[in-house]
Scaffold this motif. Sequence first.
Motif, short mmCIF file in Angstrom:
data_model
loop_
_atom_site.label_atom_id
_atom_site.label_comp_id
_atom_site.label_asym_id
_atom_site.label_seq_id
_atom_site.Cartn_x
_atom_site.Cartn_y
_atom_site.Cartn_z
N VAL A 161 0.84 -1.19 0.00
CA VAL A 161 0.00 0.00 0.00
C VAL A 161 0.88 1.25 0.00
O VAL A 161 2.09 1.17 0.23
CB VAL A 161 -0.95 0.02 1.22
CG1 VAL A 161 -1.90 -1.17 1.19
CG2 VAL A 161 -0.15 0.00 2.53
N CYS A 162 0.26 2.40 -0.24
CA CYS A 162 1.03 3.65 -0.33
C CYS A 162 0.57 4.70 0.68
O CYS A 162 0.83 5.89 0.50
CB CYS A 162 0.97 4.19 -1.75
SG CYS A 162 1.74 3.08 -2.96
N ASN A 163 -0.12 4.25 1.72
CA ASN A 163 -0.46 5.07 2.87
C ASN A 163 -0.18 4.26 4.13
O ASN A 163 -0.29 3.04 4.12
CB ASN A 163 -1.93 5.48 2.84
CG ASN A 163 -2.24 6.54 1.81
OD1 ASN A 163 -1.88 7.70 1.96
ND2 ASN A 163 -2.89 6.14 0.72
N GLU A 164 0.16 4.93 5.19
CA GLU A 164 0.44 4.24 6.45
C GLU A 164 -0.82 4.17 7.32
O GLU A 164 -1.66 5.05 7.31
CB GLU A 164 1.53 4.97 7.22
CG GLU A 164 2.91 4.86 6.60
CD GLU A 164 3.98 5.55 7.43
OE1 GLU A 164 5.01 4.92 7.70
OE2 GLU A 164 3.78 6.72 7.81
N GLY A 165 -0.89 3.07 8.08
CA GLY A 165 -1.90 2.97 9.13
C GLY A 165 -3.31 2.70 8.68
O GLY A 165 -4.26 2.96 9.42
N GLY A 166 -3.51 2.17 7.49
CA GLY A 166 -4.84 1.90 7.00
C GLY A 166 -5.36 0.53 7.38
O GLY A 166 -4.63 -0.30 7.93
N PRO A 167 -6.64 0.25 7.09
CA PRO A 167 -7.23 -1.05 7.45
C PRO A 167 -6.62 -2.24 6.72
O PRO A 167 -6.62 -3.35 7.25
CB PRO A 167 -8.71 -0.87 7.08
CG PRO A 167 -8.75 0.27 6.11
CD PRO A 167 -7.62 1.17 6.50
N ILE A 168 -6.09 -2.03 5.54
CA ILE A 168 -5.47 -3.14 4.83
C ILE A 168 -4.18 -3.57 5.53
O ILE A 168 -3.93 -4.75 5.73
CB ILE A 168 -5.20 -2.77 3.35
CG1 ILE A 168 -6.53 -2.71 2.60
CG2 ILE A 168 -4.25 -3.77 2.69
CD1 ILE A 168 -6.42 -2.25 1.16
N ALA A 169 -3.39 -2.60 5.94
CA ALA A 169 -2.17 -2.92 6.69
C ALA A 169 -2.52 -3.61 8.01
O ALA A 169 -1.82 -4.52 8.46
CB ALA A 169 -1.36 -1.66 6.95
N ALA A 170 -3.61 -3.18 8.63
CA ALA A 170 -4.04 -3.76 9.91
C ALA A 170 -4.43 -5.22 9.75
O ALA A 170 -4.33 -6.00 10.71
CB ALA A 170 -5.20 -2.96 10.48
N GLU A 171 -4.89 -5.61 8.57
CA GLU A 171 -5.30 -6.99 8.32
C GLU A 171 -4.15 -7.84 7.78
O GLU A 171 -4.35 -8.99 7.42
CB GLU A 171 -6.47 -7.02 7.33
CG GLU A 171 -7.76 -6.40 7.84
CD GLU A 171 -8.41 -7.20 8.96
OE1 GLU A 171 -7.97 -8.33 9.24
OE2 GLU A 171 -9.38 -6.70 9.56
N SER A 172 -2.95 -7.26 7.71
CA SER A 172 -1.81 -7.95 7.11
C SER A 172 -0.79 -8.38 8.16
O SER A 172 -0.39 -7.58 9.00
CB SER A 172 -1.12 -7.04 6.09
OG SER A 172 -2.02 -6.68 5.05
N ASP A 173 -0.36 -9.63 8.09
CA ASP A 173 0.71 -10.10 8.96
C ASP A 173 2.02 -9.41 8.61
O ASP A 173 2.84 -9.13 9.50
CB ASP A 173 0.88 -11.62 8.81
CG ASP A 173 -0.38 -12.40 9.14
OD1 ASP A 173 -1.00 -12.09 10.18
OD2 ASP A 173 -0.75 -13.30 8.37
N PHE A 174 2.20 -9.14 7.31
CA PHE A 174 3.44 -8.52 6.84
C PHE A 174 3.12 -7.37 5.89
O PHE A 174 3.16 -7.53 4.66
CB PHE A 174 4.32 -9.56 6.14
CG PHE A 174 4.74 -10.68 7.05
CD1 PHE A 174 5.83 -10.54 7.89
CD2 PHE A 174 4.02 -11.88 7.06
CE1 PHE A 174 6.20 -11.57 8.75
CE2 PHE A 174 4.39 -12.91 7.91
CZ PHE A 174 5.49 -12.76 8.76
N PRO A 175 2.78 -6.20 6.45
CA PRO A 175 2.45 -5.06 5.60
C PRO A 175 3.69 -4.40 5.00
O PRO A 175 4.74 -4.33 5.64
CB PRO A 175 1.75 -4.10 6.57
CG PRO A 175 2.35 -4.42 7.90
CD PRO A 175 2.63 -5.89 7.88
N VAL A 176 3.56 -3.96 3.77
CA VAL A 176 4.58 -3.14 3.11
C VAL A 176 3.91 -1.82 2.76
O VAL A 176 3.02 -1.78 1.91
CB VAL A 176 5.13 -3.82 1.84
CG1 VAL A 176 6.13 -2.90 1.14
CG2 VAL A 176 5.78 -5.16 2.18
N GLU A 177 4.34 -0.75 3.44
CA GLU A 177 3.72 0.57 3.27
C GLU A 177 4.73 1.53 2.64
O GLU A 177 5.62 2.03 3.30
CB GLU A 177 3.25 1.10 4.62
CG GLU A 177 2.21 0.19 5.28
CD GLU A 177 1.91 0.58 6.72
OE1 GLU A 177 0.76 0.99 6.99
OE2 GLU A 177 2.83 0.50 7.57
#
Length: 268
Positions: A161-177
């Motif tokens: 994703v290209c924004n920090e702290g969103g719901p998609i990152a929250a649902e990800s074990d390994f987010p890349v922001e």
Amino acid sequence: MIRVTEQESTHQHIDQMSVLEILQGINKEDQTVPLAVEKVIPQIEKLAISVTERMKNGGRLFYIGAGTSGRLGVVDASECPPTFGVPFDWVVGIIAGGDTAIRKAVENAEDDSAQAWIDLKAYQINEKDCLIGLAASGTTPYVVGGLNTARQHGILTGCIVCNEGGPIAAESDFPVEVVVGPEFLTGSTRMKSGTAQKLVLNMLSTTVMIKLGRVRGNKMVDMQLTNHKLVDRGTQMVMEELNIDYAKAEDLLLRYGSVRKAVEAGSK
């Protein structure tokens, strides 16, 4: 949530710029993207290691996304079989709205939070697999819903994703922001954001395939020989590995169907 990707461009009155000024402005913004990706290499590393481990144990890699993000996932998935010689179902790209959406926008497809899991179930996704959500905004309901349900089923999740702290990152074990900032054309995330996602996808899938043994040295030894250019490339690889002439190398390649098999046969 404040979405940086939706903030106003730092370039004003672009409709009054000359062609040269527009091109220079876009290029100036594009130059910031690799630097933003560099900052999140540790995040990409964790995701790549985890995906590799799952795939070594029989898992598959799925991408889900909508619009530009979904199309990028489909492209990356579709390029893995010809590049690395892997089965077509090892890496699967799914776009909101189905294949029609690859060429033509499907109205409201990204707003259905339940549809992604329906789409994934068609592939019998299970706890061995990995699911990566792609969305510049970090908020797309289709992706959020898919990741949420996948986690409930024990599936490893990640995102680009290209924004920090969103719901998609929250649902990800390994987010890349990857935060690339406002676009040259306000809100047009097919530009810097899309470029950032493409770069990360290249890094991720290539790294995983290398660690899965689909590369020898620095060569694509399992690539599919689908045209004359690739046959010639493969022949050159065989020549180099076995120190033989072009005709013999080409004969081995065409007989055994891949650089890897040709080299193995020629080495006996």
